[in-house]
Each structure stands twice: as C-alpha cells, then as structure tokens.
Write an enzyme that holds these catalytic residues in place. Structure first.
Site, PDB file in Angstrom:
ATOM      1  N   ASP A   1      -6.654   4.137  -4.388  1.00  0.00           N
ATOM      2  CA  ASP A   1      -7.971   3.768  -3.261  1.00  0.00           C
ATOM      3  C   ASP A   1      -8.805   5.567  -2.920  1.00  0.00           C
ATOM      4  O   ASP A   1      -8.223   6.535  -4.138  1.00  0.00           O
ATOM      5  CB  ASP A   1      -6.467   3.866  -2.274  1.00  0.00           C
ATOM      6  CG  ASP A   1      -7.345   2.990  -0.869  1.00  0.00           C
ATOM      7  OD1 ASP A   1      -7.511   1.513  -1.215  1.00  0.00           O
ATOM      8  OD2 ASP A   1      -7.624   4.023   0.107  1.00  0.00           O
TER       9      ASP A   1
ATOM     10  N   LYS B   1       0.663  -1.157   0.345  1.00  0.00           N
ATOM     11  CA  LYS B   1      -0.080   0.378   0.066  1.00  0.00           C
ATOM     12  C   LYS B   1       0.680   1.308   0.086  1.00  0.00           C
ATOM     13  O   LYS B   1       2.502   0.753   0.444  1.00  0.00           O
ATOM     14  CB  LYS B   1      -1.214  -0.478   1.354  1.00  0.00           C
ATOM     15  CG  LYS B   1      -1.913   1.003   1.292  1.00  0.00           C
ATOM     16  CD  LYS B   1      -3.301  -0.074   0.700  1.00  0.00           C
ATOM     17  CE  LYS B   1      -3.960   0.893   0.864  1.00  0.00           C
ATOM     18  NZ  LYS B   1      -5.697   0.280   0.117  1.00  0.00           N
TER      19      LYS B   1
HETATM   20  P1  NDP Z   1     -12.802   7.288  -2.528  1.00  0.00           P
HETATM   21  O1  NDP Z   1     -11.848   8.880  -3.185  1.00  0.00           O
HETATM   22  O2  NDP Z   1     -13.593   7.217  -4.140  1.00  0.00           O
HETATM   23  O3  NDP Z   1     -13.912   8.187  -1.549  1.00  0.00           O
HETATM   24  C1  NDP Z   1     -13.601   7.866  -0.539  1.00  0.00           C
HETATM   25  C2  NDP Z   1     -15.028   8.530   0.864  1.00  0.00           C
HETATM   26  O4  NDP Z   1     -14.710   8.710   1.693  1.00  0.00           O
HETATM   27  C3  NDP Z   1     -14.854  10.019  -0.005  1.00  0.00           C
HETATM   28  O5  NDP Z   1     -16.927  10.017   0.502  1.00  0.00           O
HETATM   29  C4  NDP Z   1     -14.469  10.825   1.206  1.00  0.00           C
HETATM   30  O6  NDP Z   1     -14.971  11.891   1.874  1.00  0.00           O
HETATM   31  C5  NDP Z   1     -14.739   9.948   2.393  1.00  0.00           C
HETATM   32  N1  NDP Z   1     -13.843   9.418   3.456  1.00  0.00           N
HETATM   33  C6  NDP Z   1     -11.808   9.597   3.214  1.00  0.00           C
HETATM   34  N2  NDP Z   1     -11.820   9.532   4.148  1.00  0.00           N
HETATM   35  C7  NDP Z   1     -13.052  10.355   4.809  1.00  0.00           C
HETATM   36  C8  NDP Z   1     -12.636  10.694   6.415  1.00  0.00           C
HETATM   37  N3  NDP Z   1     -11.107  10.032   6.994  1.00  0.00           N
HETATM   38  N4  NDP Z   1     -13.750  11.337   7.305  1.00  0.00           N
HETATM   39  C9  NDP Z   1     -14.498  10.582   6.345  1.00  0.00           C
HETATM   40  N5  NDP Z   1     -14.601  10.797   5.050  1.00  0.00           N
HETATM   41  C10 NDP Z   1     -13.884  10.430   5.046  1.00  0.00           C
HETATM   42  O7  NDP Z   1     -12.299   6.052  -2.278  1.00  0.00           O
HETATM   43  P2  NDP Z   1     -12.302   4.614  -2.517  1.00  0.00           P
HETATM   44  O8  NDP Z   1     -14.086   4.351  -2.693  1.00  0.00           O
HETATM   45  O9  NDP Z   1     -11.693   4.496  -4.203  1.00  0.00           O
HETATM   46  O10 NDP Z   1     -12.498   3.866  -1.515  1.00  0.00           O
HETATM   47  C11 NDP Z   1     -13.641   4.174   0.340  1.00  0.00           C
HETATM   48  C12 NDP Z   1     -13.391   2.854   0.920  1.00  0.00           C
HETATM   49  O11 NDP Z   1     -13.073   2.281   0.236  1.00  0.00           O
HETATM   50  C13 NDP Z   1     -11.675   3.433   1.576  1.00  0.00           C
HETATM   51  O12 NDP Z   1     -11.681   2.617   2.617  1.00  0.00           O
HETATM   52  C14 NDP Z   1     -11.183   2.520   0.533  1.00  0.00           C
HETATM   53  O13 NDP Z   1      -9.343   2.023   1.639  1.00  0.00           O
HETATM   54  C15 NDP Z   1     -12.035   1.302   0.340  1.00  0.00           C
HETATM   55  N6  NDP Z   1     -11.742   0.234  -1.096  1.00  0.00           N
HETATM   56  C16 NDP Z   1     -10.814   1.176  -2.083  1.00  0.00           C
HETATM   57  C17 NDP Z   1     -11.004   0.324  -3.289  1.00  0.00           C
HETATM   58  C18 NDP Z   1     -10.769   0.569  -4.035  1.00  0.00           C
HETATM   59  O14 NDP Z   1     -10.807  -0.472  -5.612  1.00  0.00           O
HETATM   60  N7  NDP Z   1     -10.978   1.956  -4.796  1.00  0.00           N
HETATM   61  C19 NDP Z   1     -10.739  -1.132  -3.507  1.00  0.00           C
HETATM   62  C20 NDP Z   1     -11.242  -1.990  -1.900  1.00  0.00           C
HETATM   63  C21 NDP Z   1     -11.448  -1.508  -1.000  1.00  0.00           C
HETATM   64  P3  NDP Z   1     -13.362  12.499   1.306  1.00  0.00           P
HETATM   65  O15 NDP Z   1     -12.080  12.632   0.737  1.00  0.00           O
HETATM   66  O16 NDP Z   1     -13.853  14.475   1.669  1.00  0.00           O
HETATM   67  O17 NDP Z   1     -12.854  12.439   3.296  1.00  0.00           O
HETATM   68  O1  2IT Z   2      -8.007  -1.492  -0.192  1.00  0.00           O
HETATM   69  C1  2IT Z   2      -7.360  -2.103  -1.950  1.00  0.00           C
HETATM   70  O2  2IT Z   2      -7.568  -3.746  -1.762  1.00  0.00           O
HETATM   71  C2  2IT Z   2      -7.657  -1.284  -2.961  1.00  0.00           C
HETATM   72  N1  2IT Z   2      -7.364  -0.175  -3.316  1.00  0.00           N
HETATM   73  C3  2IT Z   2      -7.432  -2.113  -4.376  1.00  0.00           C
HETATM   74  C4  2IT Z   2      -6.457  -2.372  -4.604  1.00  0.00           C
HETATM   75  C5  2IT Z   2      -5.973  -2.603  -6.132  1.00  0.00           C
HETATM   76  O3  2IT Z   2      -5.167  -3.024  -5.905  1.00  0.00           O
HETATM   77  O4  2IT Z   2      -6.478  -3.107  -6.971  1.00  0.00           O
END
Ligand code: NDP
Ligand code: 2IT
Length: 446
Positions: free
Chosen positions: A166, A126
C-alpha cells in the site's frame, strides 16, 4: 439514517474515540445498509453489522531498528485482522508517518467489502507502521522491514493472513519482508503478494490497481454512451496506483494533465505520456516525495500547496490518499463540468464531497469498487502460487478486466434492485455486505 444504524454508529464512536477515519468509513457504509437491513431483519437479529465493525483481532507491536549512523529508533507496527468469513485476511501494509490504529481500521473495514466484491475468496485485513520511508537508505528500509516481520511472521500465513503493499510499501519492501519471513519459517509460500516476478510474483500486479480503476471508469463512461477517447483527465498522487492509471488512460486515447504530491500539483497540458510516465517511477524511487521535479524536468506548471481539482477536466481519478477531495474541491470539479470521478485511492472523498457529486448526478465510484483491481490481482497471484503455475501477462490482464467489468455490473444491478439506480456507493456497499453477511450467518456465532 434509521435509529438502528445511528445507534451502532454512536456506539462505535464512543468505544473508539479519536478514530475519525474509522467513523467516516462506517458512516458511509451504514447509510447504504439501511436499505438492506430494512428488507432483511434476520441480519439485525443476528447483529451482523455490530459484529462487522469490531475487528476479529488487532495486533500492535514494537518495531525497533537501527539507522546507518547507529542510532536506534522505535516505531509502532500493526495488523488489523478484520473479517475472515469468506477467506484468509487479505490487504496491504502501509508505511507512512500518518499511520494510526484508526487509519488502519478504516482501511481494513473498507477492505472487507472490496475483497467481497472481487468474487475471490479473500477476507479483509490491513496493517502497517508509522515509519517514514522518506529519505531512508535501502539498508535502513531493509533493517526496518526485517524487524517488522520478526514480529508479524507469527500472525500470518498463506491460509491465515496474506499482506501486500500500500502507500510506502512496493516491490522492494515486499522483497525484504518475504526474505525475513522465509528465514523465520523455513517455508517458501505465497504469504505475501506483490512479489518479484522471478520469485512467485504475478505479471500485471504492479499495474493492476491503476489499470482496474480505468477499466471501471471505462464502464461508467459507457453507461453515458461515451469513452476515454479525447477526454482530459486529472490524476492525483504520483505513486503506484497513479502510474498504472496514467498508462491505461493513454492506451484508451485519453490525456492525463495532472499529478500531485504533498508539495502541490503539476499541470502538463500536453499530457503525461511516453518518457514522462517512466519518469514517474524515478520520481517515486527518489524517496524525496515531491512532484515539483516533474515540472522542472518537462517544463510543466507547478502549483505549490494546491490540489489538481481546480483544473477543468472531464474525468478525475484521485489516486493519492484519504480525504483529498473536500466539499469545495468537489464543487470545483462539478462547476468545471467533470462528468466522472472514479476513486483509485481508499476513501479520497469526504462524505460532504460525495454528497455534492450525488446531488449533481455525475458518475461517482467509491474506491472499494473501483480500486479493487489491485487486491483482485493479488488474489490471482495467490491462485498461481497455490497451483505453482504462472499465467501470462494477457491471461492475468484478461481476468482483471473481466473482474472489474463484473464489479461494475454488480454495483449497477444492486443499486437498481434497492431502488437507487446509478448510485455506485449503495451498489458497492450492499453487494459487498451481502456476501460476507451470508457467510457469517452460515458459520454461526463467529
Ligand atoms: P504509493 O506510496 O505508491 O503512492 C502514494 C501517493 O500518495 C504518493 O504520491 C504519496 O506521497 C501520496 N500520499 C500519501 N499519503 C499522503 C498524505 N497524507 N498527504 C498527501 N499525499 C499523500 O502508494 P499507492 O499508489 O500504492 O497508494 C495510493 C492510494 O491507493 C492509497 O489510498 C492506497 O490505499 C490506495 N490503493 C493502493 C493499492 C495498491 O495495490 N497499491 C490498491 C488499492 C488502493 P507521500 O508518500 O509523499 O505522502
Ligand atoms: O487497498 C488495497 O486494496 C491494497 N492496498 C491492495 C491489497 C492487496 O492485498 O493486494
């Protein structure tokens, strides 16, 4: 918890002070692993767990960049190369002001187990930066990404370490990062996933994490003889994962009634569907980081500084960030009759929250199992890049669906085998651990 794992946890805390999220992730895993370490002393003798909590390599670097007014800024960049026992390091990059070494170590640690569960050959890593994308212009984002990659490129490669997106890193950022890698290496390879469709990306990757979460929740509901049809669903966040999850819930006949952001949550009792789902993309790309605009646009209710867990729903899909379901939130969900909590984000539930769900015996899946669809589809993107042959949308979706169903079955079978039927946390932690542990045993003292 046995004395043995307690000692490991104490050692991690002493060696890594001020990394509470890293401690939390390890504590959750070690509680499950007690069951396996008791039956398999060989892992204890080989100190597999002691090795797994120590990253293979941590890279930390300076990221200088210039804003549109000519002012210079310095951010901190990181890549945690946690474990390469079963494949090249794989995992996302997070750009968010809350990023610290400890947050990325917790995410890298979780990633090792998650990637193992996908059944694909991927190790865990990561990375990211404390850079805040909020309010930045496209040119500023590009200059930041170019500077970040100017250091990172020497540490990654298609057979070494393959980053992806992410929080704060989506298609636009992956494009800027890939462009800079290509200039520096003079190579067009699958060094990043989440790429654009016309330059090596995979169909379904943008939707994959959210789709996967809902496929997993569908399997969980099946164990209780029910489906998404007619269910009311609370989703948190409004980013990439939330967007994919909302689409798939709608497709399966459920109704999503909430989204959330750092400013609060919106409650749309008519359901978030049709043009409202497309609006989520606008909301995200506006770089304003608020959900209140949704309420203004569609006449939904907005609750400032509140979380969606107070709304009465059948299913909860936390898709924002870590530690967004605290003990009291978990109690509210249970009191309101929620039957299934399936995590889209990484570690959104605190240990106290998770205990409430376990005691109430509701369905609860940890993110390392239920959100594995994102990285699994990244793995499918790597396969397509290696073959230099793209698969159709249906082909990728079918494989994603199969992988999620298989992870669900693995969790169920493993938790049964270790005497805790229906406990997805134990199932995911133990199954994820065993594959990596056996690979480490095979490879000698690494
Ligand atoms: P995005 O940046 O697309 O969206 C993230 C969302 O979470 C936004 O609404 C953001 O708002 C909010 N957020 C982030 N940090 C905080 C915080 N500290 N407090 C409150 N709200 C927060 O990210 P993703 O949708 O890609 O990721 C969302 C979650 O899913 C994360 O935990 C990520 O690790 C996980 N994930 C993502 C994957 C992927 O492929 N993208 C795969 C597996 C898991 P803001 O930025 O304004 O804080
Ligand atoms: O938390 C996760 O699994 C991700 N942000 C996706 C990682 C990836 O390599 O696609």
């Amino acid at each position: 918890m046995s004395n043995y794992v307690q000692a490991i946890l104490a050692d991690v805390k002493a060696k890594n002070p001020s990394e509470p999220e890293f401690h939390q992730a390890i504590q959750e895993v070690t509680e499950s692993l007690d069951l396996v370490l008791e039956r398999h002393p060989e892992y204890r003798y080989a100190k597999i767990l002691e090795r797994m909590v120590e990253p293979e390599r941590v890279i930390m670097f300076r990221v200088p960049w210039m804003d549109d007014q000519g002012e210079i800024h310095i951010n901190r960049g990181f890549r945690i190369e946690m474990n390469s026992a079963i494949g090249p390091y794989k995992g996302g990059l997070r750009f968010h002001p809350s990023v610290t070494l400890g947050i990325l170590k917790f995410l890298a640690f979780e990633q090792v187990f998650k990637n193992s569960l996908t059944t694909l050959p991927m190790g865990g890593g990561k990375g990211g930066s404390d850079f805040n994308p909020k309010g930045k212009s496209d040119n500023e984002i590009m200059r930041f990404c170019q500077s970040f990659m100017t250091e990172l490129f020497r540490h990654i490669g298609p057979n070494t370490d393959v980053p992806a997106g992410d929080i704060g890193v989506g298609g636009r950022e992956i494009g800027f990062l890939f462009g800079q890698y290509k200039r520096l290496k003079n190579e067009f390879t699958g060094v990043l996933t989440g790429k654009g469709l016309n330059w090596g990306g995979s169909l379904i990757r943008p939707e994959a994490t959210g789709f996967g979460v809902v496929y997993f929740a569908e399997e969980m509901l099946k164990t209780k003889g029910t489906t998404f049809d007619g269910k009311t669903v609370a989703v948190s966040g409004f980013g990439n994962v939330a967007w994919g999850a909302v689409q798939k819930v709608n497709e399966l006949g459920g109704k999503v009634v909430t989204l959330s952001g750092p400013d609060g949550f919106i409650y749309d009792k008519d359901g978030i569907k049709g043009e409202k789902v497309d609006y989520m993309l606008k909301l995200r790309s506006s770089n304003k980081d608020i959900v209140e605009d949704y309420a203004k646009e569609f006449g939904a209710e907005f609750y400032e500084d509140k979380k969606p867990w107070e709304i009465k729903v059948d299913v909860a899909l936390p898709c924002a960030t870590q530690n967004e379901i605290l003990e009291d939130d978990a109690k509210k969900l249970v009191e309101n009759g929620c039957m299934c909590v399936c995590e889209g984000a990484n570690m959104p539930t605190t240990i106290e929250g998770y205990k409430i769900f376990t005691e109430a015996k509701i369905l609860y899946a940890p993110g390392k199992a239920s959100n594995a669809g994102g990285v699994a589809t990244s793995g499918l993107e790597m396969s397509q890049n290696s073959m230099r042959l793209p698969w159709s949308r249906d082909e990728v979706d079918k494989r994603l669906h199969e992988i999620m169903s298989r992870i669900h079955l693995t969790c169920i079978e493993t938790s049964d085998r270790f005497g805790t039927p229906g406990n997805y946390v134990n199932g995911a932690n133990i199954a994820g651990f065993l594959k990596v542990a056996d690979a480490m045993m095979d490879q000698g003292l690494v």
